[in-house]
Design an enzyme around this catalytic site. Structure first.
Site, PDB file in Angstrom:
ATOM      1  CE  LYS A   1      -3.875  -2.661   2.307  1.00 60.33           C
ATOM      2  NZ  LYS A   1      -4.447  -2.897   3.275  1.00 60.33           N
TER       3      LYS A   1
ATOM      4  CD  GLN B   1      -3.231  -4.457   6.563  1.00 60.55           C
ATOM      5  OE1 GLN B   1      -3.208  -3.255   5.674  1.00 60.55           O
ATOM      6  NE2 GLN B   1      -3.929  -5.503   6.116  1.00 60.55           N
TER       7      GLN B   1
ATOM      8  CG  ASP C   1      -9.516  -0.348   4.480  1.00 65.88           C
ATOM      9  OD1 ASP C   1      -8.959  -0.551   3.263  1.00 65.88           O
ATOM     10  OD2 ASP C   1      -8.764  -0.625   5.552  1.00 65.88           O
TER      11      ASP C   1
END
Ligand code: NAP
Length: 245
Positions: free
Chosen positions: A14, A58, A81
């Protein structure tokens, strides 16, 4: 948080994608023993920073952290997200700013390949909040006729065999075999599993590829699309915060 080796790989990928896009990214690698209070306090600081457009935490988090509480703490306008309940609700209604990256990546793959979803029998194996459920919703928005399967589904193969578009998000290596797939079906493999140290999907690629009209590989199919959609959400967040079109 902590040092999950898979998370390390995902975070590095990422960060690399951000660099390639010209986005500034910051990583806060917190030790396993960080308290929930400390994590929430960091999120609060990032929520308030004007120079931050997107925040992601995460997953998975260590057991002593309440994941739901953490996802809820992220400002939903920075939730790249799309896991915050507000964004989940917006996806349900069909009026959204951000789409969850993996299901959005799958839809983009289908679209770019010129495959029509409208009126098709779509079967999703898996009903997680991150993949299966939002995937089903996006296929429904695209006018597919959608069936969601899970571990209690009876005679799974008879359901998957109906699919024009079959999406596997099970988390079990080589789970989908050729006898579960209709000839000419489009098969999308979301799975990311380790088998003898090697990355592999949920679909037995070699045998299913001889039955399917199109199939995504692992690695290289849905994974890179997920990261691309994360970048898309981040750009969208930046535009929203700066009133840009
Ligand atoms: P998950 O939360 O473990 O969900 C797995 C789903 O599969 C559950 O709904 C489960 O049913 C269902 N399932 C398990 N065994 C089954 C069986 N025998 N028959 C039918 N359904 C069964 O996993 P996830 O987070 O959705 O992830 C799924 C896979 O995608 C994993 O390999 C993950 O690593 C991968 N993934 C990849 C990306 C990417 O960027 N490519 C992103 C996210 C996830 P129940 O609900 O009944 O338990």
């Amino acid at each position: 948080m902590g040092d999950n080796p898979a998370s390390r790989v995902y975070v590095n990928n990422k960060k690399k994608a951000c660099e390639e896009c010209g986005f500034k990214s910051e990583e806060f690698a917190l030790p396993e023993e960080t308290t929930e209070e400390e994590l929430l306090s960091l999120i609060d600081t990032l929520n308030k920073r004007d120079d931050i457009d997107g925040i992601l935490c995460q997953l998975p988090l260590p057991c002593h952290i309440n994941e739901e509480k953490v996802l809820l703490a992220i400002d939903y306008s920075k939730d790249v997200d799309a896991f915050h309940p507000v964004n989940v609700g917006k996806i349900m209604i069909g009026n959204f700013d951000f789409l969850p990256c993996t299901p959005a990546g799958v839809m983009e793959l289908i679209k770019l390949t010129g495959i029509e979803v409208s009126g098709k029998e779509c079967v999703v194996i898996g009903r997680s909040n991150i993949v299966g459920k939002p995937q089903a919703m996006l296929l429904l928005h695209a006018n597919g006729t959608v069936t969601v399967c899970h571990s209690r589904t009876k005679d799974l193969a008879s359901v998957t065999k109906r699919a024009d578009i079959l999406i596997a998000a099970v988390g079990k290596a080589n789970f989908v075999t050729a006898d579960m797939v209709k000839t000419g079906a489009v098969v999308i493999d979301v799975g990311m599993n380790r088998l003898d140290g090697k990355l592999c999907g949920d679909v037995k690629f070699d045998e299913v590829s001889s039955v399917a009209s199109a199939i995504t590989p692992v690695p290289g199919g849905v994974g890179p699309m997920t990261i691309a959609m994360l970048m898309k959400n981040t750009l969208k967040a930046c535009k929203l915060h700066n009133n840009l079109n």
